[in-house]
Design a protein around this motif. Sequence first.
Motif, PDB file in Angstrom:
ATOM      1  N   GLU A   1       7.287  -8.667   7.379  1.00  0.00           N
ATOM      2  CA  GLU A   1       6.438  -7.476   7.343  1.00  0.00           C
ATOM      3  C   GLU A   1       7.244  -6.299   6.808  1.00  0.00           C
ATOM      4  O   GLU A   1       8.292  -5.953   7.337  1.00  0.00           O
ATOM      5  CB  GLU A   1       5.891  -7.140   8.727  1.00  0.00           C
ATOM      6  CG  GLU A   1       4.992  -5.899   8.719  1.00  0.00           C
ATOM      7  CD  GLU A   1       4.382  -5.588  10.074  1.00  0.00           C
ATOM      8  OE1 GLU A   1       3.443  -6.294  10.457  1.00  0.00           O
ATOM      9  OE2 GLU A   1       4.872  -4.665  10.742  1.00  0.00           O
TER      10      GLU A   1
ATOM     11  N   SER B   1       7.224  -2.245   6.078  1.00  0.00           N
ATOM     12  CA  SER B   1       6.574  -1.015   6.532  1.00  0.00           C
ATOM     13  C   SER B   1       7.144   0.174   5.759  1.00  0.00           C
ATOM     14  O   SER B   1       8.363   0.371   5.723  1.00  0.00           O
ATOM     15  CB  SER B   1       6.795  -0.815   8.032  1.00  0.00           C
ATOM     16  OG  SER B   1       6.253   0.421   8.463  1.00  0.00           O
TER      17      SER B   1
ATOM     18  N   ILE C   1       1.634  -1.107   4.617  1.00  0.00           N
ATOM     19  CA  ILE C   1       2.049  -2.310   5.326  1.00  0.00           C
ATOM     20  C   ILE C   1       1.857  -3.513   4.408  1.00  0.00           C
ATOM     21  O   ILE C   1       0.804  -3.673   3.788  1.00  0.00           O
ATOM     22  CB  ILE C   1       1.230  -2.531   6.621  1.00  0.00           C
ATOM     23  CG1 ILE C   1       1.481  -1.410   7.615  1.00  0.00           C
ATOM     24  CG2 ILE C   1       1.584  -3.886   7.259  1.00  0.00           C
ATOM     25  CD1 ILE C   1       2.860  -1.426   8.229  1.00  0.00           C
TER      26      ILE C   1
END
Length: 228
Positions: A116, A118, A128
């Motif tokens: 992930e 960010s 995101i």
Amino acid sequence: MDKIQELKRDVSELESLMAQATRTKVKDMISIDCRKLVTEIIRIEEQLKKEQQSTATTPTASAPAASTTSKRYQIRLNNYAWHQSKKLVQFYVHLKNVQSLQPEAVTCTFTPKSVELSVTDLDGRDYIFTINKLLENITPAGSSWKVKTDMVVINLAKETPVSWSHVTETEKKASEAKKVPQMDKNADPSDGLMSIMKNMYEQGDDEMKRTIAKAWTEGQGKQRGGML
């Protein structure tokens, strides 16, 4: 500011511990705690920035004071390019002006089967980028990211040096499903069944092949018995 410095020291020490850790679960736990601290640092820095802006701006009777808080939109990124080598799988995520942010505004979280990215407060928006159920396991401690001009490059360290046919398990299953032949409505149903059985036999593992061969043998035996 003292609290931010302390948090940064904690992050640095956690990263050092993660580099020394050998167990995957321990590395994942350290990675999660490290991400929480980075998020807290970003939150405090944003709060300090807003307080400084509020102090510098004096409202007048003719002009109402500007709001010190603003809501940022969160945007999920889906487009990317990818490339692999023997040891790495690389994702290229295009994001205009991302190089203008402070380093702590761009972070990545890794687990053995997910990644992930960010990006905080880029032109008033948060971004995101998430991929779950990776085709193969990765090594979180050996994975990294790098900010370039209008792009973030994510490097996933392969746990085993195998070639990936797809990025995720879902993509692979969808691709394999398309390979199963469809039955023609006007064709003999038995021909269509034979085609499907043949395809399953060719793509199946040893257990699947034994099961199909046994069913075929028993079916042929019953057919011969009926003819007699």
